[in-house]
Design a protein around this motif. Structure first.
Motif, PDB file in Angstrom:
ATOM      1  N   MET A   1      21.122 100.810   0.536  1.00  0.00           N
ATOM      2  CA  MET A   1      21.719 102.139   0.485  1.00  0.00           C
ATOM      3  C   MET A   1      21.306 102.925  -0.751  1.00  0.00           C
ATOM      4  O   MET A   1      21.807 104.020  -0.983  1.00  0.00           O
ATOM      5  CB  MET A   1      23.244 102.018   0.532  1.00  0.00           C
ATOM      6  N   GLN A   2      20.434 102.384  -1.556  1.00  0.00           N
ATOM      7  CA  GLN A   2      20.034 103.041  -2.801  1.00  0.00           C
ATOM      8  C   GLN A   2      18.705 103.779  -2.617  1.00  0.00           C
ATOM      9  O   GLN A   2      17.819 103.327  -1.888  1.00  0.00           O
ATOM     10  CB  GLN A   2      19.906 102.012  -3.923  1.00  0.00           C
ATOM     11  N   GLY A   3      18.591 104.917  -3.302  1.00  0.00           N
ATOM     12  CA  GLY A   3      17.340 105.661  -3.299  1.00  0.00           C
ATOM     13  C   GLY A   3      17.167 106.537  -2.075  1.00  0.00           C
ATOM     14  O   GLY A   3      18.024 106.607  -1.187  1.00  0.00           O
ATOM     15  N   ASP A   4      16.035 107.209  -2.033  1.00  0.00           N
ATOM     16  CA  ASP A   4      15.738 108.153  -0.960  1.00  0.00           C
ATOM     17  C   ASP A   4      14.761 107.599   0.070  1.00  0.00           C
ATOM     18  O   ASP A   4      14.328 108.335   0.967  1.00  0.00           O
ATOM     19  CB  ASP A   4      15.139 109.443  -1.545  1.00  0.00           C
ATOM     20  N   TYR A   5      14.388 106.327  -0.046  1.00  0.00           N
ATOM     21  CA  TYR A   5      13.360 105.774   0.832  1.00  0.00           C
ATOM     22  C   TYR A   5      13.810 104.442   1.436  1.00  0.00           C
ATOM     23  O   TYR A   5      14.636 103.713   0.871  1.00  0.00           O
ATOM     24  CB  TYR A   5      12.046 105.544   0.066  1.00  0.00           C
ATOM     25  N   ILE A   6      13.253 104.149   2.588  1.00  0.00           N
ATOM     26  CA  ILE A   6      13.296 102.821   3.206  1.00  0.00           C
ATOM     27  C   ILE A   6      11.860 102.328   3.279  1.00  0.00           C
ATOM     28  O   ILE A   6      10.967 103.066   3.704  1.00  0.00           O
ATOM     29  CB  ILE A   6      13.909 102.870   4.623  1.00  0.00           C
ATOM     30  N   THR A   7      11.634 101.080   2.869  1.00  0.00           N
ATOM     31  CA  THR A   7      10.281 100.529   2.869  1.00  0.00           C
ATOM     32  C   THR A   7      10.179  99.394   3.864  1.00  0.00           C
ATOM     33  O   THR A   7      10.982  98.448   3.834  1.00  0.00           O
ATOM     34  CB  THR A   7       9.901 100.018   1.464  1.00  0.00           C
ATOM     35  N   PHE A   8       9.209  99.508   4.764  1.00  0.00           N
ATOM     36  CA  PHE A   8       8.916  98.434   5.709  1.00  0.00           C
ATOM     37  C   PHE A   8       7.782  97.583   5.144  1.00  0.00           C
ATOM     38  O   PHE A   8       6.709  98.105   4.827  1.00  0.00           O
ATOM     39  CB  PHE A   8       8.493  98.995   7.072  1.00  0.00           C
ATOM     40  N   ASN A   9       8.015  96.268   5.026  1.00  0.00           N
ATOM     41  CA  ASN A   9       6.996  95.329   4.568  1.00  0.00           C
ATOM     42  C   ASN A   9       6.471  94.551   5.777  1.00  0.00           C
ATOM     43  O   ASN A   9       7.232  93.869   6.465  1.00  0.00           O
ATOM     44  CB  ASN A   9       7.568  94.362   3.540  1.00  0.00           C
ATOM     45  N   LEU A  10       5.172  94.664   6.033  1.00  0.00           N
ATOM     46  CA  LEU A  10       4.563  94.014   7.191  1.00  0.00           C
ATOM     47  C   LEU A  10       4.543  92.498   7.018  1.00  0.00           C
ATOM     48  O   LEU A  10       4.250  91.990   5.929  1.00  0.00           O
ATOM     49  CB  LEU A  10       3.134  94.526   7.402  1.00  0.00           C
ATOM     50  N   ASN A  11       4.833  91.790   8.104  1.00  0.00           N
ATOM     51  CA  ASN A  11       4.768  90.327   8.065  1.00  0.00           C
ATOM     52  C   ASN A  11       3.325  89.849   7.900  1.00  0.00           C
ATOM     53  O   ASN A  11       3.089  88.806   7.295  1.00  0.00           O
ATOM     54  CB  ASN A  11       5.362  89.748   9.347  1.00  0.00           C
ATOM     55  N   ARG A  12       2.382  90.597   8.450  1.00  0.00           N
ATOM     56  CA  ARG A  12       0.957  90.263   8.305  1.00  0.00           C
ATOM     57  C   ARG A  12       0.251  91.487   7.729  1.00  0.00           C
ATOM     58  O   ARG A  12      -0.101  92.408   8.458  1.00  0.00           O
ATOM     59  CB  ARG A  12       0.352  89.864   9.653  1.00  0.00           C
TER      60      ARG A  12
END
Length: 364
Positions: A180-191
């Motif tokens: 819930m913090q910040g202005d962004y959501i980051t998706f980290n790829l599994n591969r």
């Protein structure tokens, strides 16, 4: 040879399905939404004589009794064959709240023979910061079995010194999440893959709007997100169900030298190459013959050995790979020539050494 064809067929089928569109939630995870490891030290009691009598077990037993107001003399060494010192560990999933339960694993850290039938006493589970996040207690479920005879013989099935307690720990403190913090959501790829990251960025921008998503590197895609909690949850629910087509895997050949299993990736191609395959078979057999004497002689029947040596040279077979040969052509040529998996491994190594394979050859 049939087994090798089966492995190749499975490879082709899996590659066919991997080329289809996949959901964002299946190929990536949200940064900060993760589980955390917990660990603790405790005592298992109620064992049927399969416990231990080590010093730290005795010390822990005395400390437990002191907590209940029972003090034992320092010189007294209690005989506690039904107690074992154990390490307790678990994973606390993201967003797990106080009062909810998690599964735990209990492992003996001493010389206990088995934990079957034991009960874990109240154990504090701590995180890497030293704070207590859960309290564990309960009866163990042990899948292993051990038996020992009077002559020292012993039979062990699975591991009797490790057990589990489903829902054996109660969460006492929630772990703060940066979701819930910040202005962004980051998706980290599994591969991680640059092409996959770029395609994910484009898919999100097509839905939300230009410049809403930005590929940071081959593993991460950062997306603008609302600050309001309910809006952010609904926003993420929409994004994680988007479908897009990830990039194809890199050209790679994996060879298991122990089992002879060979998996060839879809994008493996060969440079112009000619391969000759042939074999020389030498067979040696021993045949016993009976030697009979003449009818009027005084001789005796004897057995003589005769060696039969047969040399069979298979016809050498050669086939040529033209530029840009793909997996289908390679498999077809292999099936026509009749190469065994062991011979194919040697051919692949030779092609890689000659620089005729564009992919990576991995031998495990």
């Amino acid at each position: 040879m049939n087994g090798f064809k089966y492995i190749i067929a499975l490879c082709l089928i899996s590659l066919q399905f991997s080329a289809q569109a996949e959901r964002v939630k299946d190929v990536s995870m949200v940064e900060g939404v993760r589980s955390n490891q917990l660990v603790g030290y405790g005592l298992v009691v109620g064992l049927p004589g399969t416990g231990e009598q080590s010093r730290f077990t005795q010390q822990s037993f005395k400390a437990m009794l002191n907590g209940f107001g029972i003090t034992l003399p320092d010189s007294l060494k209690p005989k506690i064959k039904n107690v074992a010192a154990v390490a307790v560990h678990a994973e606390l999933p993201a967003f797990r709240k106080p009062g909810q339960t998690i599964d735990i694993t209990v492992s003996s850290i001493g010389s206990a023979g088995s934990l079957r039938g034991g009960t874990l006493l109240q154990t504090f589970l701590k995180g890497v910061d030293g704070n207590t996040y859960a309290i564990a207690q309960g009866s163990l479920v042990v899948g292993g079995l051990g038996a020992e005879g009077a002559d020292g013989s012993r039979v062990i099935i699975n591991t009797p010194t490790v057990g589990r307690i489903p829902n054996g720990a109660i969460v006492e403190r929630a772990i703060k999440s940066p979701f819930m913090q910040g202005d962004y959501i980051t998706f980290n790829l599994n591969r991680p893959d640059f092409t996959t990251a770029k395609r994910l960025e484009q898919t999100i921008n097509d839905l939300v709007g230009p410049d809403s998503a930005q590929a940071i590197d081959a593993a991460s895609v950062r997306v603008l997100a609302p600050r309001d909690a309910s809006q952010r949850v609904a926003y993420l629910s929409t994004l994680e169900n988007l479908e897009f087509k990830p990039a194809d895997t890199a050209a790679k050949i994996i060879v298991n030298s122990r089992t002879g299993t060979i998996v060839i990736g879809k994008n493996v191609k060969l440079q112009p190459a000619a391969i000759t395959h042939g074999g020389l078979t030498v067979t040696i057999a021993e045949q016993q013959n009976a030697s009979q004497p003449n009818a009027l002689s005084d001789g005796e029947t004897t057995v003589t050995n005769q060696s039969i040596i047969d040399v069979n040279e298979d016809d050498s077979r050669a086939f040529v790979f033209n530029p840009g040969v793909n997996l289908d052509d390679l498999v077809r040529a292999i099936n026509e020539v009749g190469i065994a998996p062991g011979d194919l491994m040697a051919i692949l190594e030779a092609l890689k050494e000659a620089g005729a394979i564009n992919g990576q050859l991995v031998i495990i």
